[in-house]
Design a protein around this motif. Structure first.
Motif, PDB file in Angstrom:
ATOM      1  N   ALA A  86      -2.393  -8.961 -12.934  1.00 47.32           N
ATOM      2  CA  ALA A  86      -1.169  -9.273 -12.193  1.00 47.32           C
ATOM      3  C   ALA A  86      -0.361  -8.001 -11.953  1.00 47.32           C
ATOM      4  O   ALA A  86       0.163  -7.773 -10.849  1.00 47.32           O
ATOM      5  N   GLU A  87      -0.273  -7.151 -12.976  1.00 48.01           N
ATOM      6  CA  GLU A  87       0.458  -5.888 -12.841  1.00 48.01           C
ATOM      7  C   GLU A  87      -0.184  -4.975 -11.813  1.00 48.01           C
ATOM      8  O   GLU A  87       0.511  -4.284 -11.049  1.00 48.01           O
ATOM      9  N   ALA A  88      -1.525  -4.959 -11.768  1.00 49.33           N
ATOM     10  CA  ALA A  88      -2.238  -4.064 -10.857  1.00 49.33           C
ATOM     11  C   ALA A  88      -2.174  -4.539  -9.406  1.00 49.33           C
ATOM     12  O   ALA A  88      -2.152  -3.730  -8.478  1.00 49.33           O
ATOM     13  N   CYS A  89      -2.159  -5.859  -9.192  1.00 49.82           N
ATOM     14  CA  CYS A  89      -2.163  -6.403  -7.836  1.00 49.82           C
ATOM     15  C   CYS A  89      -0.771  -6.553  -7.237  1.00 49.82           C
ATOM     16  O   CYS A  89      -0.586  -6.402  -6.019  1.00 49.82           O
ATOM     17  N   ALA A  90       0.205  -6.869  -8.071  1.00 46.64           N
ATOM     18  CA  ALA A  90       1.523  -7.267  -7.579  1.00 46.64           C
ATOM     19  C   ALA A  90       2.195  -6.266  -6.638  1.00 46.64           C
ATOM     20  O   ALA A  90       2.758  -6.669  -5.614  1.00 46.64           O
ATOM     21  N   PRO A  91       2.168  -4.967  -6.924  1.00 49.54           N
ATOM     22  CA  PRO A  91       2.875  -4.041  -6.024  1.00 49.54           C
ATOM     23  C   PRO A  91       2.342  -4.019  -4.597  1.00 49.54           C
ATOM     24  O   PRO A  91       3.059  -3.618  -3.675  1.00 49.54           O
ATOM     25  N   SER A  92       1.096  -4.449  -4.419  1.00 54.16           N
ATOM     26  CA  SER A  92       0.481  -4.402  -3.085  1.00 54.16           C
ATOM     27  C   SER A  92       0.283  -5.781  -2.471  1.00 54.16           C
ATOM     28  O   SER A  92      -0.297  -5.890  -1.384  1.00 54.16           O
ATOM     29  N   ILE A  93       0.758  -6.819  -3.147  1.00 54.30           N
ATOM     30  CA  ILE A  93       0.508  -8.172  -2.656  1.00 54.30           C
ATOM     31  C   ILE A  93       1.268  -8.419  -1.360  1.00 54.30           C
ATOM     32  O   ILE A  93       2.389  -7.926  -1.160  1.00 54.30           O
ATOM     33  N   ALA A  97       2.016 -14.332  -0.243  1.00 55.69           N
ATOM     34  CA  ALA A  97       0.609 -14.630  -0.517  1.00 55.69           C
ATOM     35  C   ALA A  97       0.483 -15.335  -1.860  1.00 55.69           C
ATOM     36  O   ALA A  97       1.148 -14.980  -2.833  1.00 55.69           O
ATOM     37  N   PHE A  98      -0.384 -16.346  -1.910  1.00 56.83           N
ATOM     38  CA  PHE A  98      -0.623 -17.045  -3.164  1.00 56.83           C
ATOM     39  C   PHE A  98      -1.464 -16.178  -4.101  1.00 56.83           C
ATOM     40  O   PHE A  98      -2.376 -15.458  -3.660  1.00 56.83           O
ATOM     41  N   PHE A  99      -1.174 -16.289  -5.390  1.00 57.50           N
ATOM     42  CA  PHE A  99      -1.942 -15.616  -6.433  1.00 57.50           C
ATOM     43  C   PHE A  99      -2.313 -16.687  -7.440  1.00 57.50           C
ATOM     44  O   PHE A  99      -1.458 -17.196  -8.169  1.00 57.50           O
ATOM     45  N   LEU A 100      -3.594 -17.083  -7.465  1.00 56.94           N
ATOM     46  CA  LEU A 100      -4.060 -18.120  -8.380  1.00 56.94           C
ATOM     47  C   LEU A 100      -4.663 -17.481  -9.620  1.00 56.94           C
ATOM     48  O   LEU A 100      -5.667 -16.772  -9.542  1.00 56.94           O
ATOM     49  N   ASP A 101      -4.038 -17.729 -10.753  1.00 54.72           N
ATOM     50  CA  ASP A 101      -4.500 -17.189 -12.032  1.00 54.72           C
ATOM     51  C   ASP A 101      -5.472 -18.178 -12.648  1.00 54.72           C
ATOM     52  O   ASP A 101      -5.091 -19.193 -13.223  1.00 54.72           O
ATOM     53  N   PHE A 102      -6.760 -17.873 -12.522  1.00 55.53           N
ATOM     54  CA  PHE A 102      -7.858 -18.738 -12.961  1.00 55.53           C
ATOM     55  C   PHE A 102      -8.181 -18.531 -14.441  1.00 55.53           C
ATOM     56  O   PHE A 102      -9.093 -19.150 -14.969  1.00 55.53           O
ATOM     57  N   ARG A 119       8.178 -11.428  -8.644  1.00 55.96           N
ATOM     58  CA  ARG A 119       9.163 -10.369  -8.411  1.00 55.96           C
ATOM     59  C   ARG A 119       8.735  -9.438  -7.292  1.00 55.96           C
ATOM     60  O   ARG A 119       9.567  -8.761  -6.675  1.00 55.96           O
ATOM     61  N   ASN A 120       7.420  -9.401  -7.018  1.00 56.94           N
ATOM     62  CA  ASN A 120       6.901  -8.533  -5.968  1.00 56.94           C
ATOM     63  C   ASN A 120       6.625  -9.282  -4.666  1.00 56.94           C
ATOM     64  O   ASN A 120       5.964  -8.748  -3.766  1.00 56.94           O
ATOM     65  N   GLY A 121       7.131 -10.508  -4.574  1.00 55.55           N
ATOM     66  CA  GLY A 121       7.037 -11.245  -3.320  1.00 55.55           C
ATOM     67  C   GLY A 121       5.857 -12.188  -3.193  1.00 55.55           C
ATOM     68  O   GLY A 121       5.696 -12.837  -2.147  1.00 55.55           O
TER      69      GLY A 121
END
Length: 307
Positions: A86-93, A97-102, A119-121
């Motif tokens: 989540a930390e690695a993806c969030a700044p560029s999301i 956009a949906f983020f599904l944590d599987f 927090r990153n949109g």
């Protein structure tokens, strides 16, 4: 954001067994799929690159590259990596956009990951996979949670998923999964410990007969073989999951004695598998014996019993 999920560009973080199954099923629908996995930078990434080439999956060099190109991100990594991903993806999301944590992570970990993504949109949704994925593939029963779960559910199901919302409150879906895993992963560890010890004493047939009398609905020979093989093949991932299970228990103030022991037993089998006990060293190949005794004998050969 496009409201037709079949026109999405879906990014998979984690291209292991779960990621590859999802990729195959999504590509059959014609959905554009990309993936990133840390193993791609090592020799272990060769089978992943081959699989991606066969199925038309684009591989990205980094989390950031994947996130900035994806309309929808699915994180399917080992439990300990849920928050770091989540930390690695969030700044560029992408915005909204949906983020599904599987991932099989504790409620606390899911809440931390959600805060980072939101927090990153992004729009974080927790997912809890409620049984083994391979037999069901993309249709594996999936619980969703969080404020954006109701918005994502129909879009997921349009892609072939079998998802339902369990709560708009984060952590509920994960807690359901984690509490189930105390039983399921614990039973795997107990069967390996019980059956291997019974084999050493030569009483395995009597033990299985007794179990069948108490639980007549279970084929203990078949179930034993299945448990041994699943832990041999996936013990590393399972041990990490059960450490998250232990954290889930710890978060309510209860000492996780059973879960902690389960994690150690799963990791112990994983260590032996990585050392080549069940097949060539450095591979996950092993004899898929229908008789659990074959694997128990390999375990017993590793140590001397007390006289």
């Amino acid at each position: 954001m496009n409201t037709n999920p079949k026109l999405w560009h879906i990014g998979l973080v984690g291209y292991g067994e779960v990621g590859r199954i999802l990729a195959e099923d999504l590509r059959q629908l014609g959905v554009k799929v990309s993936a990133h996995d840390l193993k791609l930078k090592s020799e272990a990434g060769s089978p992943l690159r081959q699989h991606a080439a066969i199925h038309g999956v684009t591989l990205h060099e980094s989390h950031a590259e994947l996130a900035e190109n994806a309309d929808f991100i699915i994180s399917a990594v080992t439990a300990s990596q849920a928050v770091p991903v989540a930390e690695a993806c969030a700044p560029s999301i992408r915005p909204s956009a949906f983020f599904l944590d599987f991932n099989s992570a504790s409620p606390g970990a899911k809440i931390r990951a959600a805060d980072i993504v939101n927090r990153n949109g992004g729009r974080y949704v927790e997912g809890a996979v409620m049984t083994s994925i391979p037999p069901y593939r993309i249709k594996v029963p999936l619980l969703l949670g969080g404020p954006d779960a109701n918005a994502l559910m129909p879009l997921l199901n349009a892609l072939g998923f079998d998802s339902k919302v369990t709560s708009e409150k984060l952590g509920v879906a994960s807690a359901t999964k984690m509490c189930r895993s105390i039983m399921i992963k614990g039973l795997e560890a107990m069967v390996i410990e019980s059956f291997t010890t019974a084999r050493a004493y030569g009483v395995e047939d009597a033990v299985i007969a007794s179990l069948h009398e108490t639980f007549p609905g279970v084929d203990w020979e078949k179930q034993g073989a299945y448990f041994f093989q699943r832990v041999i093949e996936h013990g590393r991932r399972r041990s990490e999951e059960v450490r998250e299970v232990a954290q889930t228990v710890r978060e309510i103030g209860l000492e996780p004695w059973s879960a902690s022991g389960t994690a150690e037993r799963q990791a112990w089998v994983a260590d032996l598998a990585d050392a080549g006990l069940f097949g060539p060293k450095g591979t996950k190949e092993f004899a898929r014996s229908a008789d659990w005794r074959t694997e128990a004998d390999r375990l017993l050969a590793q140590f001397k019993p007390i006289d």
